[in-house]
Design a protein around this motif. Structure first.
Motif, PDB file in Angstrom:
ATOM      1  N   ASN A  35       0.836  -1.200   0.000  1.00 23.44           N
ATOM      2  CA  ASN A  35       0.000   0.000   0.000  1.00 23.44           C
ATOM      3  C   ASN A  35       0.875   1.256   0.000  1.00 23.44           C
ATOM      4  O   ASN A  35       0.938   1.988   0.986  1.00 23.44           O
ATOM      5  N   PRO A  36       1.582   1.518  -1.111  1.00 23.26           N
ATOM      6  CA  PRO A  36       2.542   2.628  -1.134  1.00 23.26           C
ATOM      7  C   PRO A  36       1.871   3.996  -1.017  1.00 23.26           C
ATOM      8  O   PRO A  36       0.693   4.162  -1.315  1.00 23.26           O
ATOM      9  N   ILE A  37       2.661   4.958  -0.582  1.00 21.72           N
ATOM     10  CA  ILE A  37       2.199   6.334  -0.414  1.00 21.72           C
ATOM     11  C   ILE A  37       2.567   7.142  -1.659  1.00 21.72           C
ATOM     12  O   ILE A  37       3.669   7.020  -2.178  1.00 21.72           O
ATOM     13  N   HIS A  38       1.634   7.975  -2.136  1.00 23.80           N
ATOM     14  CA  HIS A  38       1.852   8.824  -3.302  1.00 23.80           C
ATOM     15  C   HIS A  38       2.230  10.228  -2.846  1.00 23.80           C
ATOM     16  O   HIS A  38       1.529  10.830  -2.012  1.00 23.80           O
ATOM     17  N   LEU A  39       3.312  10.754  -3.387  1.00 23.26           N
ATOM     18  CA  LEU A  39       3.764  12.107  -3.069  1.00 23.26           C
ATOM     19  C   LEU A  39       3.902  12.926  -4.351  1.00 23.26           C
ATOM     20  O   LEU A  39       4.251  12.378  -5.402  1.00 23.26           O
ATOM     21  N   THR A  68       6.396   5.857  -2.482  1.00 22.35           N
ATOM     22  CA  THR A  68       7.299   5.450  -1.412  1.00 22.35           C
ATOM     23  C   THR A  68       6.614   4.394  -0.553  1.00 22.35           C
ATOM     24  O   THR A  68       5.377   4.364  -0.463  1.00 22.35           O
ATOM     25  N   ALA A  69       7.390   3.517   0.042  1.00 23.85           N
ATOM     26  CA  ALA A  69       6.827   2.405   0.811  1.00 23.85           C
ATOM     27  C   ALA A  69       6.023   2.909   2.005  1.00 23.85           C
ATOM     28  O   ALA A  69       6.317   3.958   2.588  1.00 23.85           O
ATOM     29  N   CYS A  70       4.996   2.161   2.391  1.00 30.06           N
ATOM     30  CA  CYS A  70       4.088   2.579   3.466  1.00 30.06           C
ATOM     31  C   CYS A  70       4.764   2.565   4.831  1.00 30.06           C
ATOM     32  O   CYS A  70       4.411   3.336   5.718  1.00 30.06           O
ATOM     33  N   GLY A 429      -2.220  10.557  -1.861  1.00 31.91           N
ATOM     34  CA  GLY A 429      -2.961   9.310  -2.008  1.00 31.91           C
ATOM     35  C   GLY A 429      -2.098   8.105  -1.674  1.00 31.91           C
ATOM     36  O   GLY A 429      -0.951   8.235  -1.245  1.00 31.91           O
ATOM     37  N   ARG A 430      -2.677   6.924  -1.879  1.00 30.72           N
ATOM     38  CA  ARG A 430      -1.926   5.705  -1.642  1.00 30.72           C
ATOM     39  C   ARG A 430      -2.532   4.552  -2.430  1.00 30.72           C
ATOM     40  O   ARG A 430      -3.663   4.639  -2.915  1.00 30.72           O
TER      41      ARG A 430
END
Length: 452
Positions: A35-39, A68-70, A429-430
């Protein structure tokens, strides 16, 4: 069309775009994070002496988002990030046993014990019992003996591993669910009282005040909470005696492993905590269970002695687990109506329902039981350590980030120049798209095969 087919179609469509290789690398480098994080944002790399812009990275729309990893520690949520957290925890624990990671190697000569503190009993539950490698009856009792509710108080079943009855009360009406939930909620405070009492006991045994003890030695520890099948946590801890300056100094000669072992045994029996809400559920005094295990730790042990590697691996394993080990759920519960729909066994549902009931009463408001109902009342940290035990997770992560930054600078050809990075990023988002999830699933499968 199923999800796999949709993902394959989306991946084929994505492969036709010109930046496919860069996009593919951005997914693979996450290692299969679920569940990666969106930047979105930008970073500019400049020469620290001249101000010359050497490199820049800017996000641009959905495709340009930085993933980037959760970083979630729980295996049930993200096995990939939990694996990294487990590795960091292993290094942290072992550094406090044998040194390394800026911890003095002299700690290996300090008194060290591995302690397990258990929860007390709140009613008989089905359990798995073995002796000399032979499986025994769960709870052998005289035939015909029953509890006040007419339920047999014995069980002659030899429960197999994974038996759904394990951890279930023999009689749910006899089981003290309110006491169990309150013990969970206050287990962290019980540990805190134990640590203080242990210092007092050490001071009593050597004939000094507690303040005077601080000038002679320091108590260091690292612990982890593990859920049992009955839904209660118990604590595994490494406890160490240091000199007054911490890991860098040797404790006095009289500070032996035997002294520490005897003091732990005495201190645990003295610790108690009155439970709140006696006017609602009756007076209760909370304590640790009678089962106590204290064993010395040695780097090259034999017989009953544990090695530092075994202890570090054991604690690291449980640092990435949560209440799911007791059959609970991952996410918080927001409405009482959701209780009946939870995919949990009967005992776990009763624990959660008791948290919800008590959490709605003013006498228990401070415990935030509804907030921690999905954790069966336990709201403490799963792994903690004293300040001077060893390195920190933050230090380990910072060292890894600096190492990766150095690798990136070398790859860009700026490894020999002093640089500064300036930028800003924000969360937008993620998760994965169908095509991204297909790539991530392949990475996870490959890593699983390699580790197996």
């Amino acid at each position: 069309m199923n999800q796999t087919s949709k993902g394959a179609a989306a991946l084929t469509e994505r492969a036709l775009l010109g930046d496919f290789e860069a996009w593919h690398r951005s997914i693979v480098r996450l290692g299969g994070c679920t569940n990666p994080i969106h930047l979105v944002g930008n970073t500019t790399l400049a020469d620290a002496r001249t101000g010359e812009v050497l490199h820049s990275l800017t996000s641009d729309g959905r495709v340009g988002r930085l993933l980037t990893a959760c970083g979630n520690r729980r295996t049930s949520v993200c096995p990939t990030c939990a694996r990294l957290y487990r590795a960091d925890t292993y290094q942290l624990i072992r550094a406090g046993l044998v040194g390394g990671k800026e911890t003095s190697p002299e700690v290996s000569a300090h008194p060290l014990v591995f302690v397990t503190l258990t929860a007390p009993g709140f009613g008989p539950v089905h359990t798995r019992r073995e002796r000399n490698g032979r499986l025994r009856s769960c709870r052998p009792r005289a035939a015909g003996e029953k509890c006040p509710h007419g339920v047999p108080i014995g069980c002659f079943t030899r429960h197999a591993e994974g038996d759904p009855e394990l951890g279930e009360p023999l009689c749910p009406r006899c089981y003290d669910y309110a006491g169990a939930v309150l013990w969970q909620a206050l287990a962290g405070q019980l540990w805190h009282r134990f640590a203080m009492e242990l210092r007092r006991e050490l001071a009593r045994r050597v004939g000094v005040t507690r303040t005077g003890l601080g000038a002679l030695l320091r108590l260091s520890y690292a612990k982890v909470a593990e859920y049992q099948r009955r839904g209660l946590v118990h604590f595994h801890a490494v406890i160490r005696l240091d000199g007054p300056e911490g890991a860098e100094s040797l404790p006095p000669g009289w500070a032996s492993t035997q002294l520490l072992t005897d003091a732990v045994d005495e201190a645990v029996g003295r610790v108690s905590l009155p439970a709140p809400g006696g006017d609602v559920i009756g007076d209760r005094t909370l304590r640790f269970g009678q089962q106590l295990d204290v064993r010395p730790i040695k780097e090259f042990g034999a017989g009953e002695r544990l090695t530092s590697a075994a202890v570090a691996a054991y604690i690291a394993k449980y640092a990435t687990k949560g209440a799911e080990a007791a059959g609970a759920v991952d996410g918080r519960i927001h409405r009482s109506a959701d209780l009946v729909m939870l995919p949990v066994r009967a005992h776990t549902r009763r624990m959660i329902a008791t948290c919800w009931w008590l959490g709605g009463l003013p006498q228990f408001e401070a415990l935030r039981l509804r907030q921690w109902a999905h954790m069966l009342g336990y709201g403490g940290h799963f792994s903690t350590k004293s300040r001077r035990y060893s390195t920190t997770l933050t230090a380990l992560r910072q060292a890894r980030a600096e190492h990766r930054a150095e690798e990136q600078l070398e790859a860009l050809g700026f490894g020999d120049r002093p640089t500064v990075a300036i930028g800003q990023w924000r969360f937008v988002g993620r998760g994965y798209s169908l095509a991204e999830e297909l790539i991530a699933a392949g990475v996870r499968a490959t890593r699983t095969e390699v580790s197996a």
